[in-house]
Scaffold this motif. Structure first.
Motif, PDB file in Angstrom:
ATOM      1  N   GLY A 224      70.782 -26.677 -42.003  1.00  0.00           N
ATOM      2  CA  GLY A 224      72.184 -26.563 -41.570  1.00  0.00           C
ATOM      3  C   GLY A 224      72.371 -25.807 -40.272  1.00  0.00           C
ATOM      4  O   GLY A 224      73.459 -25.847 -39.681  1.00  0.00           O
ATOM      5  N   ILE A 225      71.335 -25.112 -39.799  1.00  0.00           N
ATOM      6  CA  ILE A 225      71.441 -24.370 -38.534  1.00  0.00           C
ATOM      7  C   ILE A 225      71.369 -25.305 -37.331  1.00  0.00           C
ATOM      8  O   ILE A 225      71.929 -25.028 -36.271  1.00  0.00           O
ATOM      9  N   LEU A 226      70.717 -26.459 -37.487  1.00  0.00           N
ATOM     10  CA  LEU A 226      70.443 -27.354 -36.356  1.00  0.00           C
ATOM     11  C   LEU A 226      71.683 -27.823 -35.585  1.00  0.00           C
ATOM     12  O   LEU A 226      71.646 -27.866 -34.344  1.00  0.00           O
ATOM     13  N   PRO A 227      72.803 -28.204 -36.267  1.00  0.00           N
ATOM     14  CA  PRO A 227      73.958 -28.677 -35.489  1.00  0.00           C
ATOM     15  C   PRO A 227      74.499 -27.666 -34.488  1.00  0.00           C
ATOM     16  O   PRO A 227      75.130 -28.041 -33.505  1.00  0.00           O
ATOM     17  N   SER A 228      74.243 -26.366 -34.717  1.00  0.00           N
ATOM     18  CA  SER A 228      74.750 -25.338 -33.808  1.00  0.00           C
ATOM     19  C   SER A 228      74.185 -25.493 -32.395  1.00  0.00           C
ATOM     20  O   SER A 228      74.835 -25.132 -31.408  1.00  0.00           O
ATOM     21  N   VAL A 229      72.984 -26.024 -32.287  1.00  0.00           N
ATOM     22  CA  VAL A 229      72.371 -26.263 -30.974  1.00  0.00           C
ATOM     23  C   VAL A 229      73.197 -27.272 -30.180  1.00  0.00           C
ATOM     24  O   VAL A 229      73.474 -27.088 -28.988  1.00  0.00           O
ATOM     25  N   PHE A 230      73.655 -28.332 -30.857  1.00  0.00           N
ATOM     26  CA  PHE A 230      74.469 -29.355 -30.198  1.00  0.00           C
ATOM     27  C   PHE A 230      75.852 -28.813 -29.842  1.00  0.00           C
ATOM     28  O   PHE A 230      76.448 -29.208 -28.844  1.00  0.00           O
ATOM     29  N   ILE A 231      76.357 -27.904 -30.692  1.00  0.00           N
ATOM     30  CA  ILE A 231      77.678 -27.311 -30.418  1.00  0.00           C
ATOM     31  C   ILE A 231      77.629 -26.487 -29.133  1.00  0.00           C
ATOM     32  O   ILE A 231      78.552 -26.522 -28.317  1.00  0.00           O
ATOM     33  N   ALA A 232      76.539 -25.736 -28.927  1.00  0.00           N
ATOM     34  CA  ALA A 232      76.388 -24.951 -27.698  1.00  0.00           C
ATOM     35  C   ALA A 232      76.402 -25.866 -26.468  1.00  0.00           C
ATOM     36  O   ALA A 232      77.028 -25.551 -25.445  1.00  0.00           O
ATOM     37  N   PHE A 233      75.740 -27.013 -26.579  1.00  0.00           N
ATOM     38  CA  PHE A 233      75.743 -27.990 -25.488  1.00  0.00           C
ATOM     39  C   PHE A 233      77.152 -28.555 -25.275  1.00  0.00           C
ATOM     40  O   PHE A 233      77.608 -28.725 -24.135  1.00  0.00           O
ATOM     41  N   ALA A 234      77.870 -28.824 -26.386  1.00  0.00           N
ATOM     42  CA  ALA A 234      79.209 -29.424 -26.310  1.00  0.00           C
ATOM     43  C   ALA A 234      80.191 -28.535 -25.559  1.00  0.00           C
ATOM     44  O   ALA A 234      81.045 -29.016 -24.813  1.00  0.00           O
ATOM     45  N   LEU A 235      80.063 -27.216 -25.732  1.00  0.00           N
ATOM     46  CA  LEU A 235      80.991 -26.288 -25.075  1.00  0.00           C
ATOM     47  C   LEU A 235      80.879 -26.344 -23.552  1.00  0.00           C
ATOM     48  O   LEU A 235      81.822 -25.973 -22.846  1.00  0.00           O
ATOM     49  N   CYS A 236      79.734 -26.792 -23.069  1.00  0.00           N
ATOM     50  CA  CYS A 236      79.553 -26.928 -21.612  1.00  0.00           C
ATOM     51  C   CYS A 236      80.169 -28.224 -21.087  1.00  0.00           C
ATOM     52  O   CYS A 236      80.309 -28.400 -19.871  1.00  0.00           O
ATOM     53  N   ILE A 237      80.543 -29.128 -21.981  1.00  0.00           N
ATOM     54  CA  ILE A 237      81.029 -30.448 -21.585  1.00  0.00           C
ATOM     55  C   ILE A 237      82.544 -30.577 -21.713  1.00  0.00           C
ATOM     56  O   ILE A 237      83.222 -31.038 -20.790  1.00  0.00           O
ATOM     57  N   ILE A 238      83.086 -30.179 -22.865  1.00  0.00           N
ATOM     58  CA  ILE A 238      84.495 -30.464 -23.160  1.00  0.00           C
ATOM     59  C   ILE A 238      85.437 -29.533 -22.393  1.00  0.00           C
ATOM     60  O   ILE A 238      85.090 -28.386 -22.113  1.00  0.00           O
ATOM     61  N   PRO A 239      86.643 -30.017 -22.044  1.00  0.00           N
ATOM     62  CA  PRO A 239      87.622 -29.179 -21.347  1.00  0.00           C
ATOM     63  C   PRO A 239      88.455 -28.378 -22.346  1.00  0.00           C
ATOM     64  O   PRO A 239      88.387 -28.608 -23.556  1.00  0.00           O
ATOM     65  N   GLU A 240      89.243 -27.463 -21.844  1.00  0.00           N
ATOM     66  CA  GLU A 240      90.192 -26.746 -22.700  1.00  0.00           C
ATOM     67  C   GLU A 240      91.388 -27.647 -22.984  1.00  0.00           C
ATOM     68  O   GLU A 240      91.663 -28.602 -22.243  1.00  0.00           O
ATOM     69  N   SER A 241      92.088 -27.385 -24.079  1.00  0.00           N
ATOM     70  CA  SER A 241      93.286 -28.160 -24.432  1.00  0.00           C
ATOM     71  C   SER A 241      94.357 -28.001 -23.358  1.00  0.00           C
ATOM     72  O   SER A 241      94.688 -26.881 -22.963  1.00  0.00           O
ATOM     73  N   PRO A 242      94.928 -29.119 -22.864  1.00  0.00           N
ATOM     74  CA  PRO A 242      95.968 -29.016 -21.827  1.00  0.00           C
ATOM     75  C   PRO A 242      97.209 -28.279 -22.323  1.00  0.00           C
ATOM     76  O   PRO A 242      97.882 -27.583 -21.557  1.00  0.00           O
ATOM     77  N   ARG A 243      97.515 -28.401 -23.611  1.00  0.00           N
ATOM     78  CA  ARG A 243      98.690 -27.722 -24.143  1.00  0.00           C
ATOM     79  C   ARG A 243      98.476 -26.215 -24.217  1.00  0.00           C
ATOM     80  O   ARG A 243      99.395 -25.438 -23.993  1.00  0.00           O
ATOM     81  N   TRP A 244      97.249 -25.788 -24.528  1.00  0.00           N
ATOM     82  CA  TRP A 244      96.959 -24.350 -24.501  1.00  0.00           C
ATOM     83  C   TRP A 244      97.014 -23.836 -23.066  1.00  0.00           C
ATOM     84  O   TRP A 244      97.521 -22.732 -22.808  1.00  0.00           O
ATOM     85  N   LEU A 245      96.515 -24.618 -22.117  1.00  0.00           N
ATOM     86  CA  LEU A 245      96.562 -24.214 -20.707  1.00  0.00           C
ATOM     87  C   LEU A 245      98.004 -24.043 -20.228  1.00  0.00           C
ATOM     88  O   LEU A 245      98.309 -23.103 -19.483  1.00  0.00           O
ATOM     89  N   VAL A 246      98.887 -24.919 -20.688  1.00  0.00           N
ATOM     90  CA  VAL A 246     100.305 -24.792 -20.335  1.00  0.00           C
ATOM     91  C   VAL A 246     100.871 -23.500 -20.908  1.00  0.00           C
ATOM     92  O   VAL A 246     101.636 -22.783 -20.247  1.00  0.00           O
ATOM     93  N   MET A 247     100.503 -23.177 -22.156  1.00  0.00           N
ATOM     94  CA  MET A 247     100.981 -21.936 -22.773  1.00  0.00           C
ATOM     95  C   MET A 247     100.514 -20.705 -21.996  1.00  0.00           C
ATOM     96  O   MET A 247     101.156 -19.657 -22.018  1.00  0.00           O
ATOM     97  N   GLN A 248      99.373 -20.837 -21.308  1.00  0.00           N
ATOM     98  CA  GLN A 248      98.860 -19.736 -20.477  1.00  0.00           C
ATOM     99  C   GLN A 248      99.387 -19.824 -19.036  1.00  0.00           C
ATOM    100  O   GLN A 248      98.961 -19.061 -18.169  1.00  0.00           O
ATOM    101  N   ASN A 249     100.292 -20.762 -18.797  1.00  0.00           N
ATOM    102  CA  ASN A 249     100.897 -20.985 -17.479  1.00  0.00           C
ATOM    103  C   ASN A 249      99.880 -21.446 -16.437  1.00  0.00           C
ATOM    104  O   ASN A 249     100.043 -21.218 -15.242  1.00  0.00           O
TER     105      ASN A 249
END
Length: 537
Positions: A224-249
């Motif tokens: 069950g530890i293995l998927p965490s490796v892919f999650i670390a890679f995913a964080l370098c790819i995906i953008p932040e939510s546009p709605r959260w960015l709007v909330m942060q102005n």
């Protein structure tokens, strides 16, 4: 033979115009008859198609990466159903300790869900998913190396917190980044990955069951530890939510993300304007809303927010109190009660349950944005009610017979299939859609808390209740609760298919019944589509 003058001054024969847009052309003008407008439209359409394809692929990738945390939850649920047999043998734990070990993950994950709502508002949706993966990974490592029940419980508690973070934030993130037309399908991805994780857990049980009892369950948990490796890679790819960015102005960054996730450039500014309005940025009303604490607003809700909370919290609770976790966690015990005794046959039967659960979630993904949320919920809740009743009958009337075993396996597979078609994925889609932007993360977290509490109560009490009133009696109770869920869907769940998140918020603000409101929204959308079609022509 008639002679006619066409729009460009040329004469045509037999009433056939010879204009630039005609099906029939003079051979000597074949290369010259296209107007400037035609030459501009063709490359525009090609560019638009390429942009649309690129956008779909981008959002699809974001949804997949955001859902990876849910593999961890699914894997834990699936693997623990088989690992617990060997943990019991190796660490000599009691039945009560078994219930606590299995159920505590769901109860503790509610702390993660509550913390996840606040963390995602403060740190962002993206990095909250990263925290979830790190905490779960630490918990899984401790469980793998645990020399005793007490240490195993410490790892289990950490894993629960990590899962709570991940489960509530993934649907919110995907709903906020997806285009309206395909939001339902993409927001169902976390449920697909939960099912995939469950299947992998069952397969892991079967694959490693032949090892020594002191080693096999540790290998099962370590995988069950293995998927965490892919999650670390995913964080370098995906953008932040546009709605959260709007909330942060951070408006320019939000616009940049929307340009990647929306097909039509003209729609980006329109959608951004809606998000700004929903967030209350640049308006006096928005300043007033910001002054009011989110949790104070949730604890003393307006009538429209109260309806949203009842719908979101209610459907999350119904998803679990109909007994799905009892069916998944304790399927070996249920099948043992039905008459299957050999361990390898029990684990092989659970793999069949996992395959069924995973296969039917794909049906929901294909249909959710075509037929809508409510039809799938009706099919799901009614089908589950029938299957739960069938399972109760197989464990009472036909207990121990070959017919009883066949009916039990069929009923369990049918129950998880109907769950996967509707209430499994749609539950998370609905709760990620219905709340206002400023409240969405923490209100969704509240729904996830209800889900995890109900899951924990079911998982931690199933064996005790079954011993007190029989396993068949327990499933008769689940049958009645499942029947009540049908009435809940009819009365309190609106259809959200094809509506933007901001339109859904308006749906709850009007004191009309769902059917009237849904018809009005549908008619409006049809008029807009007709208008757009006429503009294209």
């Amino acid at each position: 033979m008639g002679v006619q003058e066409n729009g460009s001054g040329d004469l045509g024969l037999s009433n056939v115009p010879l204009g630039s847009k005609n099906k029939y052309r003079r051979m000597d003008s074949e290369l010259n008859d296209y107007s400037d407008d035609d030459l501009e439209v063709v490359p525009y359409k090609q560019t638009q198609q390429e942009r649309s394809s690129s956008t779909r692929k981008y959002v699809f990738a974001c949804a997949v990466f955001a859902s990876l945390n849910n593999v961890l939850l699914g894997y834990d649920v699936g693997v623990m159903s088989g690992a617990i047999i060997f943990i019991q043998e190796d660490l000599k734990i009691t039945e009560f300790q078994e219930e606590i070990l299995v159920g505590i993950l769901s109860v503790i994950s509610l702390l993660g869900s509550l913390g996840g709502g606040r963390a995602s508002d403060a740190l962002g949706r993206k990095w909250t998913m990263g925290i979830a993966a790190i905490v779960f990974q630490l918990g899984a490592l401790i469980m793998t190396l645990a020399p005793s029940f007490q240490v195993l419980m410490i790892g289990r508690l950490l894993a629960g917190v990590g899962i709570g973070f991940g489960v509530m934030i993934a649907p919110v993130y995907i709903a906020e980044i997806s285009p309206t037309i395909s939001r339902g399908s993409f927001t169902s991805f976390p449920e697909i990955f939960i099912n995939l994780g469950i299947l992998l857990g069952y397969v892991s049980n079967y694959a490693f069951s032949g090892f020594d009892a002191h080693i096999n369950w540790r290998i099962m948990l370590a995988v069950g530890i293995l998927p965490s490796v892919f999650i670390a890679f995913a964080l370098c790819i995906i953008p932040e939510s546009p709605r959260w960015l709007v909330m942060q102005n951070r408006i320019d960054e939000a616009r940049s993300v929307l340009l990647k996730t929306i097909d039509v450039e003209a729609e980006v500014e329109e959608r951004l304007s809606e998000i700004l309005k929903a967030a209350g940025i640049g308006t006096e009303a928005g300043e007033t809303q910001e002054e009011k604490a989110v949790w104070r607003e949730l604890l003393s809700p307006s009538p429209s927010l109260r309806r949203m909370l009842i719908t979101g919290f209610g459907i999350q609770c119904f998803q679990q109190i109909t007994g799905i976790d009892a069916t998944v966690y304790y399927s070996p015990e249920i099948l043992q009660t039905a008459g299957i005794e050999e361990k390898s046959r029990l684990l092989a039967a659970t793999v069949a349950v996992g395959v069924t659960k995973t296969a039917f979630i794909l049906v929901a993904i294909l249909l959710i944005d075509k037929v809508g949320r409510k039809p799938l919920l009706y099919v799901s809740t009614i089908g589950m009610t029938v299957c739960l009743c069938g399972l109760a009958i197989s464990l009472s009337v036909f207990k121990g017979s070959s017919l009883g075993i066949a009916l039990a396996i069929l009923s369990i597979c049918g129950n998880v299939a109907f769950f996967s078609i509707g209430i499994g994925p749609v539950c998370w889609v609905i709760t990620s859609e219905i709340f206002p932007l400023r409240l969405r993360a923490q209100a969704s977290a509240l729904g996830a808390v209800g889900n995890r509490v109900c899951s924990g109560v079911v998982a931690m009490s199933f064996l005790s209740v079954s011993r007190a009133i029989s396993m068949a009696g327990t499933f008769f109770i689940f049958t009645v609760i499942s029947g009540l869920s049908v009435a809940f869907v009819y009365k309190l769940v609106p259809e959200t298919k094809g509506k933007s998140l901001e339109q859904i918020e308006l749906l709850f603000q009007k004191d009309r019944n769902w059917q009237e409101e849904e018809v009005e929204m549908s008619d409006t959308q049809q008029l807009v589509q007709q208008k757009n079609a006429s503009v294209d022509i």
